[in-house]
Motif scaffolding. Structure first.
Motif, PDB file in Angstrom:
ATOM      1  N   ASP A  13     -16.248  -4.828  12.861  1.00  0.00           N
ATOM      2  CA  ASP A  13     -16.865  -5.792  11.952  1.00  0.00           C
ATOM      3  C   ASP A  13     -15.882  -6.131  10.842  1.00  0.00           C
ATOM      4  N   ALA A  14     -16.321  -6.947   9.893  1.00  0.00           N
ATOM      5  CA  ALA A  14     -15.429  -7.421   8.838  1.00  0.00           C
ATOM      6  C   ALA A  14     -14.918  -6.281   7.964  1.00  0.00           C
ATOM      7  N   GLU A  15     -15.748  -5.276   7.709  1.00  0.00           N
ATOM      8  CA  GLU A  15     -15.310  -4.143   6.897  1.00  0.00           C
ATOM      9  C   GLU A  15     -14.228  -3.348   7.618  1.00  0.00           C
ATOM     10  N   ALA A  16     -14.422  -3.107   8.903  1.00  0.00           N
ATOM     11  CA  ALA A  16     -13.407  -2.387   9.675  1.00  0.00           C
ATOM     12  C   ALA A  16     -12.118  -3.193   9.743  1.00  0.00           C
ATOM     13  N   LEU A  17     -12.232  -4.507   9.868  1.00  0.00           N
ATOM     14  CA  LEU A  17     -11.039  -5.365   9.886  1.00  0.00           C
ATOM     15  C   LEU A  17     -10.266  -5.241   8.585  1.00  0.00           C
ATOM     16  N   ALA A  18     -10.969  -5.292   7.457  1.00  0.00           N
ATOM     17  CA  ALA A  18     -10.304  -5.201   6.156  1.00  0.00           C
ATOM     18  C   ALA A  18      -9.566  -3.880   6.007  1.00  0.00           C
ATOM     19  N   ARG A  19     -10.176  -2.804   6.479  1.00  0.00           N
ATOM     20  CA  ARG A  19      -9.541  -1.482   6.362  1.00  0.00           C
ATOM     21  C   ARG A  19      -8.317  -1.372   7.272  1.00  0.00           C
ATOM     22  N   LEU A  20      -8.443  -1.868   8.493  1.00  0.00           N
ATOM     23  CA  LEU A  20      -7.292  -1.839   9.395  1.00  0.00           C
ATOM     24  C   LEU A  20      -6.148  -2.687   8.847  1.00  0.00           C
ATOM     25  N   ALA A  21      -6.479  -3.852   8.304  1.00  0.00           N
ATOM     26  CA  ALA A  21      -5.446  -4.729   7.747  1.00  0.00           C
ATOM     27  C   ALA A  21      -4.745  -4.070   6.566  1.00  0.00           C
ATOM     28  N   ALA A  22      -5.509  -3.434   5.680  1.00  0.00           N
ATOM     29  CA  ALA A  22      -4.915  -2.748   4.535  1.00  0.00           C
ATOM     30  C   ALA A  22      -3.976  -1.639   4.993  1.00  0.00           C
ATOM     31  N   GLN A  23      -4.383  -0.899   6.006  1.00  0.00           N
ATOM     32  CA  GLN A  23      -3.557   0.189   6.516  1.00  0.00           C
ATOM     33  C   GLN A  23      -2.275  -0.327   7.159  1.00  0.00           C
ATOM     34  N   ARG A  24      -2.360  -1.453   7.875  1.00  0.00           N
ATOM     35  CA  ARG A  24      -1.154  -2.022   8.487  1.00  0.00           C
ATOM     36  C   ARG A  24      -0.205  -2.549   7.421  1.00  0.00           C
ATOM     37  N   LEU A  25      -0.747  -3.153   6.375  1.00  0.00           N
ATOM     38  CA  LEU A  25       0.095  -3.632   5.283  1.00  0.00           C
ATOM     39  C   LEU A  25       0.824  -2.463   4.627  1.00  0.00           C
ATOM     40  N   ILE A  26       0.121  -1.397   4.345  1.00  0.00           N
ATOM     41  CA  ILE A  26       0.737  -0.224   3.718  1.00  0.00           C
ATOM     42  C   ILE A  26       1.784   0.383   4.633  1.00  0.00           C
ATOM     43  N   ALA A  27       1.516   0.412   5.935  1.00  0.00           N
ATOM     44  CA  ALA A  27       2.485   0.959   6.884  1.00  0.00           C
ATOM     45  C   ALA A  27       3.777   0.151   6.876  1.00  0.00           C
ATOM     46  N   ARG A  28       3.672  -1.167   6.755  1.00  0.00           N
ATOM     47  CA  ARG A  28       4.880  -1.992   6.689  1.00  0.00           C
ATOM     48  C   ARG A  28       5.659  -1.723   5.405  1.00  0.00           C
ATOM     49  N   ILE A  29       4.956  -1.545   4.312  1.00  0.00           N
ATOM     50  CA  ILE A  29       5.623  -1.205   3.054  1.00  0.00           C
ATOM     51  C   ILE A  29       6.367   0.113   3.190  1.00  0.00           C
ATOM     52  N   GLU A  30       5.753   1.087   3.821  1.00  0.00           N
ATOM     53  CA  GLU A  30       6.360   2.405   3.960  1.00  0.00           C
ATOM     54  C   GLU A  30       7.612   2.383   4.839  1.00  0.00           C
ATOM     55  N   LEU A  31       7.705   1.415   5.743  1.00  0.00           N
ATOM     56  CA  LEU A  31       8.883   1.311   6.606  1.00  0.00           C
ATOM     57  C   LEU A  31      10.085   0.733   5.875  1.00  0.00           C
ATOM     58  N   HIS A  32       9.848   0.070   4.746  1.00  0.00           N
ATOM     59  CA  HIS A  32      10.932  -0.540   3.974  1.00  0.00           C
ATOM     60  C   HIS A  32      11.000   0.149   2.614  1.00  0.00           C
ATOM     61  N   ARG A  33      11.865   1.112   2.510  1.00  0.00           N
ATOM     62  CA  ARG A  33      11.901   1.953   1.307  1.00  0.00           C
ATOM     63  C   ARG A  33      12.528   1.277   0.095  1.00  0.00           C
ATOM     64  N   GLU A  34      13.314   0.227   0.319  1.00  0.00           N
ATOM     65  CA  GLU A  34      14.050  -0.356  -0.803  1.00  0.00           C
ATOM     66  C   GLU A  34      13.270  -1.439  -1.532  1.00  0.00           C
ATOM     67  N   ARG A  35      12.949  -2.529  -0.820  1.00  0.00           N
ATOM     68  CA  ARG A  35      12.347  -3.699  -1.480  1.00  0.00           C
ATOM     69  C   ARG A  35      11.437  -4.431  -0.499  1.00  0.00           C
ATOM     70  N   PRO A  36      10.252  -3.902  -0.237  1.00  0.00           N
ATOM     71  CA  PRO A  36       9.348  -4.552   0.712  1.00  0.00           C
ATOM     72  C   PRO A  36       8.918  -5.936   0.222  1.00  0.00           C
ATOM     73  N   ALA A  37       8.733  -6.844   1.170  1.00  0.00           N
ATOM     74  CA  ALA A  37       8.288  -8.204   0.856  1.00  0.00           C
ATOM     75  C   ALA A  37       7.068  -8.525   1.701  1.00  0.00           C
ATOM     76  N   ILE A  38       5.966  -8.819   1.038  1.00  0.00           N
ATOM     77  CA  ILE A  38       4.706  -9.101   1.708  1.00  0.00           C
ATOM     78  C   ILE A  38       4.297 -10.537   1.402  1.00  0.00           C
ATOM     79  N   CYS A  39       4.016 -11.319   2.451  1.00  0.00           N
ATOM     80  CA  CYS A  39       3.576 -12.701   2.284  1.00  0.00           C
ATOM     81  C   CYS A  39       2.071 -12.761   2.528  1.00  0.00           C
ATOM     82  N   LEU A  40       1.323 -13.039   1.486  1.00  0.00           N
ATOM     83  CA  LEU A  40      -0.132 -13.037   1.547  1.00  0.00           C
ATOM     84  C   LEU A  40      -0.660 -14.409   1.948  1.00  0.00           C
ATOM     85  N   THR A  41      -1.945 -14.471   2.205  1.00  0.00           N
ATOM     86  CA  THR A  41      -2.603 -15.729   2.527  1.00  0.00           C
ATOM     87  C   THR A  41      -3.879 -15.851   1.705  1.00  0.00           C
TER      88      THR A  41
END
Length: 248
Positions: A14-42
């Motif tokens: 559902d929408a709540e599970a989607l939001a949580r999965l999306a947040a976790q994937r965003l954080i995982a991408r940040i963790e893979l880039h230790r220097e200067r992560p860049a996130i493009c939001l919508t």
């Protein structure tokens, strides 16, 4: 599940599970880039619950001092206008957490035209990237968030509009929107959006089932053309997933 064109589909209950999965994937991408992560939001309604989670429950997992925040498209309105995508995101997520210099808003409110704002946006992106040409081996963004409009648009790339064919610029002005609100826009182009480690589409609600079906059936729609040079993931709730896509 994988589809034949290498896009991955992840199904959320559902929408709540989607939001949580999306947040976790965003954080995982940040963790893979230790220097200067860049996130493009919508903007839009799709990521709002995810933003709330990032600002509260997950806030201590984000190294705010290091992460740089961008936006895939913006309405040609002042930042304090309720229609401003980055203005809304700042109020919900970034203000008081992200350093102001790490928030790369598209300068819609103080530009003379959408085209001028797009040119200024491109210069900011190129300054951050350190080059005026994109290298497929060096992504501009760690993660690009995407949504799907009822007409199949993503960012402010609308079906049939000339901005779809722009390959020599990183951002473009859009004089007329295809859907409400009918205000001019500024959008990143396909090449800039593609320059990412992962493009993550967020889709929820039964109202999106028909357009998702058309996209995965091969309709020539902007959201179907948008792909990452790295991974492209569609995070879709059960009620938005067409049977034909589920059965692949």
């Amino acid at each position: 599940m994988k589809v034949g064109d290498r896009r991955q589909i992840v199904v959320a209950a559902d929408a709540e599970a989607l939001a949580r999965l999306a947040a976790q994937r965003l954080i995982a991408r940040i963790e893979l880039h230790r220097e200067r992560p860049a996130i493009c939001l919508t903007g839009g309604s799709g990521p709002q619950r995810m933003f709330e989670l990032l600002a509260t429950e997950f806030a201590d997992r984000i190294p705010w001092a290091r992460v740089h925040w961008f936006i895939s498209d913006e309405r040609f309105v002042p930042f304090d206008d309720p229609l401003s995508n980055m203005g809304t995101i700042r109020r919900v997520l970034l203000d008081g957490r992200a350093p102001p210099d790490n928030i790369h808003a598209i300068p819609a409110g103080d530009s003379a035209s959408p085209d001028e704002a797009a040119q200024r946006c491109e210069r900011d992106l190129q300054t951050f990237y350190g080059a005026t040409a994109l290298d497929p081996a060096r992504p501009l963004f760690d993660l690009v968030l995407g949504g799907v409009g009822p007409d199949g648009h993503t960012a402010s790339l609308f079906p049939g509009w000339p901005q779809l064919e722009v390959t020599d610029r990183w951002a473009a002005g859009v004089d007329t929107a295809h859907v409400a609100p009918f205000v001019p826009r500024i959008t990143l182009t396909f090449p800039a959006l593609a320059s990412c480690s992962e493009m993550l589409f967020l889709v929820h609600g039964a109202a999106k089932r028909e357009i998702v079906g058309r996209i995965f059936a091969g309709a020539d729609l902007p959201a179907g053309r948008a792909r990452s040079n790295g991974e492209t993931t569609w995070l879709i709730t059960e009620d938005a997933l067409p049977e034909a896509v589920r059965d692949r």
